[in-house]
Write an enzyme that holds these catalytic residues in place. Structure first.
Site, PDB file in Angstrom:
ATOM      1  N   CYS A 383       0.841  -1.200   0.000  1.00 17.12           N
ATOM      2  CA  CYS A 383       0.000   0.000   0.000  1.00 17.12           C
ATOM      3  C   CYS A 383       0.879   1.254   0.000  1.00 17.12           C
ATOM      4  O   CYS A 383       1.495   1.535  -1.015  1.00 17.12           O
ATOM      5  CB  CYS A 383      -0.999  -0.041   1.148  1.00 17.12           C
ATOM      6  SG  CYS A 383      -2.460   0.937   0.781  1.00 17.12           S
ATOM      7  N   HIS A 509      -3.635  -5.172   0.136  1.00 18.79           N
ATOM      8  CA  HIS A 509      -3.085  -5.740   1.375  1.00 18.79           C
ATOM      9  C   HIS A 509      -3.154  -7.268   1.326  1.00 18.79           C
ATOM     10  O   HIS A 509      -4.132  -7.851   1.795  1.00 18.79           O
ATOM     11  CB  HIS A 509      -3.875  -5.237   2.581  1.00 18.79           C
ATOM     12  CG  HIS A 509      -3.707  -3.782   2.837  1.00 18.79           C
ATOM     13  ND1 HIS A 509      -2.824  -3.290   3.773  1.00 18.79           N
ATOM     14  CD2 HIS A 509      -4.294  -2.712   2.270  1.00 18.79           C
ATOM     15  CE1 HIS A 509      -2.888  -1.967   3.775  1.00 18.79           C
ATOM     16  NE2 HIS A 509      -3.764  -1.584   2.873  1.00 18.79           N
ATOM     17  N   GLU A 511      -1.708  -9.245   3.137  1.00 19.02           N
ATOM     18  CA  GLU A 511      -1.644  -9.793   4.505  1.00 19.02           C
ATOM     19  C   GLU A 511      -3.020 -10.092   5.088  1.00 19.02           C
ATOM     20  O   GLU A 511      -3.128 -10.847   6.055  1.00 19.02           O
ATOM     21  CB  GLU A 511      -0.851  -8.840   5.419  1.00 19.02           C
ATOM     22  CG  GLU A 511      -1.551  -7.539   5.805  1.00 19.02           C
ATOM     23  CD  GLU A 511      -1.360  -6.400   4.805  1.00 19.02           C
ATOM     24  OE1 GLU A 511      -1.063  -6.679   3.633  1.00 19.02           O
ATOM     25  OE2 GLU A 511      -1.531  -5.232   5.192  1.00 19.02           O
TER      26      GLU A 511
END
Ligand code: GLN
Length: 533
Positions: A383, A509, A511
């Site tokens: 990001c 993202h 993650e």
């Protein structure tokens, strides 16, 4: 099972005992036994969601597929259960009050005094029941944030009392407490636990199971004492001793039959057989790595590791999958510059530049990208980390030395990162970013494609700024690859650098979509790059 069964998880004595991990572990066990399970977090603060909270206050803000900004515990739920949560899985006092007050303004309660009981408690109960009626989960675990006795959590405990009264046979209450150890006398003390159970009893709730966080094993005598003073059966006193890794907790709970004793309370008399062999194998790999790598995470909130929880866990998942270990070196971006950066990164096999907002520490992040680009150190920019990678490349490779993001410098002559068009009229800060899952199309013959092994992917987002397409041609002719793009918006989602062993920046993202069982392909590929080196 026709109707849902509900397991409430409350906390006593102190906060930060790991209620989220205990709730996730219990959920993991029920799911491994074939029950359709979900977990809901009730947060007692007045923010409508944690999207407007500084990570120092509340750790990472986790984003669901459907674009809700939520508590970081939802990340644990997804990592342990390997299924997505939705906006139904996080309730805050702010959002509860907002809907009750909106309805009051519409006139829904005309003539009535609107009160905490029944209106707020009804709303809380309805939010919990939505997971039964709309989603048909068999097991619904409800984690109540905060510590019993807090003024803030009283309406939740009252809602729990009513819930338990109305659905007696479907509800169990698991209370997590801390058992302090006094080293001077070598004793584990139970008094704080007794008091926290008394506090619950004052609100009319009797816990069914007590899970005891402890640094030392509980003796039979201690367990008996807790059982006697807290009105629970001996077998319902469960020890939760410090574990090497959070992914071991489900097995530690299983060994003590936590799922068994809970299921008896909710009337599931015969539990289905457990199938957790993949989890156990992965855990063995996690605990016995044949090589350990150091990854630098560069960010401005590194004093509070919870700010980057999902990134940390994603690295662990990928490494465990590959039989490797990861040590994270937390690097404060405010302390970095072009002179000291090499020193800071000298022991890192890979570097992540973290997401973020605003200009604090931005120069340090740019210095970090320059260093990994020039020294061919594997790099993952997430990001803001991706945006910084583009700024650095545009400045130092393309030669636009004063280029910047308009987020940091609104008057920059070369706005290489700029506000997305549909953000220009946005005034309210809450819930207005580009949030949730969007499609991204990959370019063949890129590292990203190699990692994902497919052309179309879906990833979650949380941003307002984007790569400025006006400068795309310049970037490409200098060796930056536009490896992924959202076709609807023409928005660049992934950049790579051609003459680098592994340099990837992603606007999304990754993650948020890694779980222990199902590590994210980008993180696997990133860790793999350390091996190749
Ligand atoms: N501040 C940047 C933006 O809004 C990046 C956000 C992030 O890193 N989550 O676009």
């Amino acid at each position: 099972m026709s109707e849902s069964k509900f397991i409430f998880v409350t906390g006593g004595v102190t906060s930060s005992l790991g209620k989220g991990i205990v709730a996730s572990s219990l959920g993991n066990l029920f799911q491994s036994r074939g029950y359709n399970t979900t977990i809901l977090k009730l947060d007692p603060y007045l923010n409508v969601d944690p999207g407007t909270l500084n990570p120092y206050e509340h750790g990472e803000c986790y984003v669901t597929q459907d674009g809700a900004e939520t508590d970081l515990d939802l990340g644990h739920y997804e990592r342990f259960l390997n299924i997505p949560t939705t906006q139904l899985n996080n309730v805050t006092t702010g959002s509860v009050y907002q809907s009750v007050i909106d309805r009051e303004r519409k006139g829904d309660f005309l003539g009535k005094t609107v009160q905490i009981i029944p209106h707020i408690t009804d709303e809380i109960k309805n939010r919990i029941l939505a997971l039964e009626t709309k989603k048909k989960f068999e097991i619904i675990i409800v984690e109540i944030g905060g510590t019993v006795g807090d003024i803030e959590s009283l309406p939740y405990i009252e809602a729990l009392r009513q819930f338990k009264f109305e659905r007696k046979d479907d509800v169990a209450v698991v209370h997590l407490t801390l058992l302090p150890y006094l080293s001077s006398t070598g004793e584990i003390k139970t008094k704080p636990t007794q008091h926290s159970v008394k506090t619950m009893l004052q609100s009319g709730v009797q816990p069914d199971v007590i899970v005891c966080r402890t640094e030392h094993s509980l003796t039979e005598m201690v367990k008996n004492k807790i059982a006697l003073f807290c009105n629970v059966e001996y077998k319902c006193v469960i020890e939760s001793i410090n574990a090497d890794t959070i992914y071991e907790v489900p097995l530690l709970m299983l060994n003590q039959k936590l799922d068994q004793v809970v299921s008896e309370k909710i009337g599931v008399s015969k539990l289905k057989k457990i199938n957790n062999s993949i989890w156990k194998k992965r855990l063995q790999k996690l605990k016995n790595p044949n090589e350990v790598f150091t990854v630098g995470i560069v960010g401005k909130y590194v004093e509070l590791k919870d700010s980057y929880k999902s990134i940390y866990e994603s690295l662990i998942h990928a490494a465990a999958f590959l039989g490797k270990g990861i040590k994270v070196k937390w690097i404060h971006s405010e302390k970095l510059n072009n002179h000291n950066i090499k020193n800071h990164l000298s022991d890192c096999q890979g570097v992540v530049v973290a997401p973020g907002f605003g200009d604090r520490g931005i120069d340090g992040k740019i210095a970090a990208v320059k260093c990994v680009r020039e020294n061919k150190i594997p790099f993952l920019g997430i990001c803001l980390g991706m945006q910084v990678a583009v700024i650095e490349f545009f400045r130092n490779v393309c030669g636009y030395t004063t280029a910047h993001s308009t987020e940091m410098d609104s008057h920059t002559k070369y706005p290489i990162i700029d506000l997305m068009k549909n953000q220009s009229n946005v005034i309210n800060k809450g819930g207005t970013m580009r949030l949730g899952s969007y499609e991204c199309t990959l370019l063949k013959k890129t590292k990203s494609f190699e990692a994902y092994q497919k052309l179309t992917i879906h990833e979650r987002h949380r941003h307002r700024y984007e790569l400025n397409n006006e400068y795309k041609a310049d970037l490409i002719s200098n060796g930056m690859i536009m490896a992924g793009c959202n076709k609807d918006l023409g928005l660049i989602e992934i950049v790579e650098i051609s003459d680098h062993p592994w340099f990837i920046g992603v606007q999304f993202h990754p993650e948020y979509q890694s779980s222990f069982i199902n590590p994210h392909p980008l993180f696997i590929s990133f860790v793999n790059a350390f091996l190749k080196k």
